[in-house]
Enzyme design. Sequence first.
Site, PDB file in Angstrom:
ATOM      1  N   ASP A 228      35.139  37.824  41.531  1.00  0.00           N
ATOM      2  CA  ASP A 228      36.518  38.109  41.926  1.00  0.00           C
ATOM      3  C   ASP A 228      36.573  39.276  42.915  1.00  0.00           C
ATOM      4  O   ASP A 228      37.441  40.149  42.826  1.00  0.00           O
ATOM      5  CB  ASP A 228      37.381  38.412  40.699  1.00  0.00           C
TER       6      ASP A 228
ATOM      7  N   GLY B 286      16.331  28.062  38.301  1.00  0.00           N
ATOM      8  CA  GLY B 286      16.320  26.639  38.014  1.00  0.00           C
ATOM      9  C   GLY B 286      15.944  26.299  36.584  1.00  0.00           C
ATOM     10  O   GLY B 286      15.134  25.402  36.353  1.00  0.00           O
ATOM     11  N   VAL B 287      16.541  27.015  35.616  1.00  0.00           N
ATOM     12  CA  VAL B 287      16.298  26.720  34.207  1.00  0.00           C
ATOM     13  C   VAL B 287      17.606  26.828  33.429  1.00  0.00           C
ATOM     14  O   VAL B 287      18.548  27.479  33.866  1.00  0.00           O
ATOM     15  CB  VAL B 287      15.275  27.694  33.574  1.00  0.00           C
TER      16      VAL B 287
ATOM     17  N   ILE C 216      18.872  28.219  29.729  1.00  0.00           N
ATOM     18  CA  ILE C 216      18.320  29.175  28.772  1.00  0.00           C
ATOM     19  C   ILE C 216      19.293  29.434  27.634  1.00  0.00           C
ATOM     20  O   ILE C 216      20.483  29.133  27.732  1.00  0.00           O
ATOM     21  CB  ILE C 216      17.962  30.510  29.459  1.00  0.00           C
TER      22      ILE C 216
ATOM     23  N   HIS D 183      41.438  37.396  43.909  1.00  0.00           N
ATOM     24  CA  HIS D 183      42.706  36.782  43.528  1.00  0.00           C
ATOM     25  C   HIS D 183      43.903  37.453  44.201  1.00  0.00           C
ATOM     26  O   HIS D 183      44.985  36.879  44.226  1.00  0.00           O
ATOM     27  CB  HIS D 183      42.873  36.758  42.002  1.00  0.00           C
TER      28      HIS D 183
ATOM     29  N   GLY E 280      49.280  44.568  39.985  1.00  0.00           N
ATOM     30  CA  GLY E 280      49.403  45.317  41.238  1.00  0.00           C
ATOM     31  C   GLY E 280      48.271  46.308  41.416  1.00  0.00           C
ATOM     32  O   GLY E 280      47.978  46.737  42.532  1.00  0.00           O
ATOM     33  N   ASN E 281      47.627  46.690  40.286  1.00  0.00           N
ATOM     34  CA  ASN E 281      46.430  47.529  40.362  1.00  0.00           C
ATOM     35  C   ASN E 281      45.195  46.714  40.749  1.00  0.00           C
ATOM     36  O   ASN E 281      44.127  47.278  41.012  1.00  0.00           O
ATOM     37  CB  ASN E 281      46.138  48.211  39.025  1.00  0.00           C
ATOM     38  N   SER E 282      45.328  45.390  40.747  1.00  0.00           N
ATOM     39  CA  SER E 282      44.181  44.535  41.051  1.00  0.00           C
ATOM     40  C   SER E 282      43.512  44.933  42.359  1.00  0.00           C
ATOM     41  O   SER E 282      44.173  45.055  43.395  1.00  0.00           O
ATOM     42  CB  SER E 282      44.628  43.073  41.161  1.00  0.00           C
TER      43      SER E 282
END
Length: 510
Positions: A175, A304-305, A307, A145, A246-248
Site C-alpha cells: 500500500d 518458487g515454493v 511453505i 489507496h 486522512g492520516n493515510s
Amino acid sequence: MKTLLPRKFLTVSSLALLVGMSAAFAQAPATPQAAAAQDAANENKPLVAPESPARKQQVMPESFADLVEQVSPAVVNITTTATVSSPIAGGPQLPEGSPFSDLFREFGFPGFPQGQGGPQAEQRSNALGSGFVVSADGLIVTNNHVIEGADEIEVEFFSGKTLPAKVIGKDDKTDIAVLRVESKEPLPFVKFGDSDHSRVGDWVLALGNPLGQGFSASTGIVSARNRALSGTYDDFIQTDTAINRGNSGGPLFNMDGEVIGVNTAILSPNGGSIGIGFSMASNVVSKVVQQLEEFGETRRGWLGVKIQPVTEDIAESLGLADAKGAMVTDVPTGPALDAGMKAGDVITSFAGGEVKDPRDLVRRVADAPVGEAVDVVVQRDGKAVDLKITLGRRELAEGGDAAKSGKSGDESPSKVMGMSVVELTPALAAEIGIPGDSQGLVVRDVDPEGAAADKGLAPGDLITEAGQQPVASMADFTARIDEAKKAGRKSILLMVRREGEPRFVALPIS
C-alpha cells in the site's frame, strides 16, 4: 485510512476521506526552526531534529514543539480528484443489453455512455490523504489507496504552496505509492530511519491531515512491532498515537526526526481512533520506494515454493532439534525445483542467515536481488543439504501444481489414527473433484474426538505422503507407520492436500 473492525467482523472501510473541497494546511509561523528548515532545503539536506541526550535516552520530552517545527515543512496534504459515474435520479433505468439502450445512445440521449443500461451522470469526487517529501527534487511517499483511481493529484505543502503531482510507481502489496512534483527550488525533506531499532515504549510523532482538518500533530508510543494484518509483506508498527482517516500516507517519526513508519490503518469499531493504529515499517517502505523510483514497479525475489510453519510435533517427527525454519509443502516449476529442492525439505538458512519462520523467509526472499544465486540450506532426511538457487522475479512468476501419477485400489475403508481412509480410485477422484490420475488415500470420516480431528483433517482430504514417502495404498500407509515406530518416532508426518493446496500434518502414532 484503512479502518479495521475487530474479531470476525474484520473489514476494510473507505481508504481515504471523501470531501467536497480541499482542506488547507495552516500557515506556519515564522520561527527559527522554520528558517533552519528552509536553510536545510537550500542545502539539499534532510530535516533532522536537534541532538538531545534526553531524546537518546527516551525520557519524556517537555515538549514536542521543536521536533514538529523541524520536520513539518516536509509533510504534505494530498488532494486527489476522480471522475465517477452514477445513475441520473429520475431518469429511465434500462437493463443492460436492452435495445432501447442502443437506441438512446445512437440518437444522443444525454447521460447514456457506452456500456451503461441507464442514464449516467459524471461527477467529480475528491479525496484527502497525507504524505511526506523524501528528496529535495520532489519525491513524495504516500499510501497507494490515497491516490488509487485519481485523475488529478495536488500536493499542498505546510507553507500553503500547492503543486500538481504525477505517479512514479505504486505497490498494492504494501500500500505504498511514490509521487513526484516539479519545483524550481529544492524542497525540505526527511529521511528514513531504521525501524528495526525502534522499541516498544519509544516515543513517536505522527503528522498529517486527519479528517480534512489541515495540518495536525499527535504523539504516543510504539505499542508493538512486527504486526501482520493481511498482506504477504506486512510489517507494521502498532502505535497508540492518534491517527484517523486522512492520516493515510503520513509519516510516523522517531525522536530523531526520522521516518520509521507510514501511517496506513487503524483498528476501530466506529471508524475513529481508539488508540490502535498501524504504520508500515520504514525498512519495508524504503526498499519499495527505491524500486519504484528506479523502475516504476517492484522487483521482488521469487523462490518458487509453498511453505508452512514447523510446529513442535512436525519437528519431533522429522528429528529436528528446534521448531524453526520453513517447511516446503510443494515445489512447482521454478527456481527451487531447478536447484533440486523437494517437498518435505525444511529451509533453515537463506543467504547465510538463519530462517526463523515462513514469514521471515518470505520477506528476505522478496528483498533479495532478482537473478542472483543465493545459498540455501535445507534439512532433508536428518541431514543438511546445501543448494544454490538463482532467484526469479515474483511479479512474473507463474506456478503450477506438482505433477501427480495415478493408481487405483481397494475402496474398503480402513480406520487409523482417528480417521477412516480409502484408497483413491478414478470414480472417487471425480467425486471429490481432483484429477483422475491422482494417487493417495482419501479421508472418508474423522472421529471428532480423535487425533486427526485435532489436527484439522476433514472428509475429502487426500493423503499423498506418509513419512515423506508416497502412499498409494493402505499397505504403503501401514508400512510407513511401522517404520516410524521402529525409528522411535512419536508421530508421523503426512502430506495432506485439500482443494489442491498441500500442507504437512504430524499425527501421533503411539
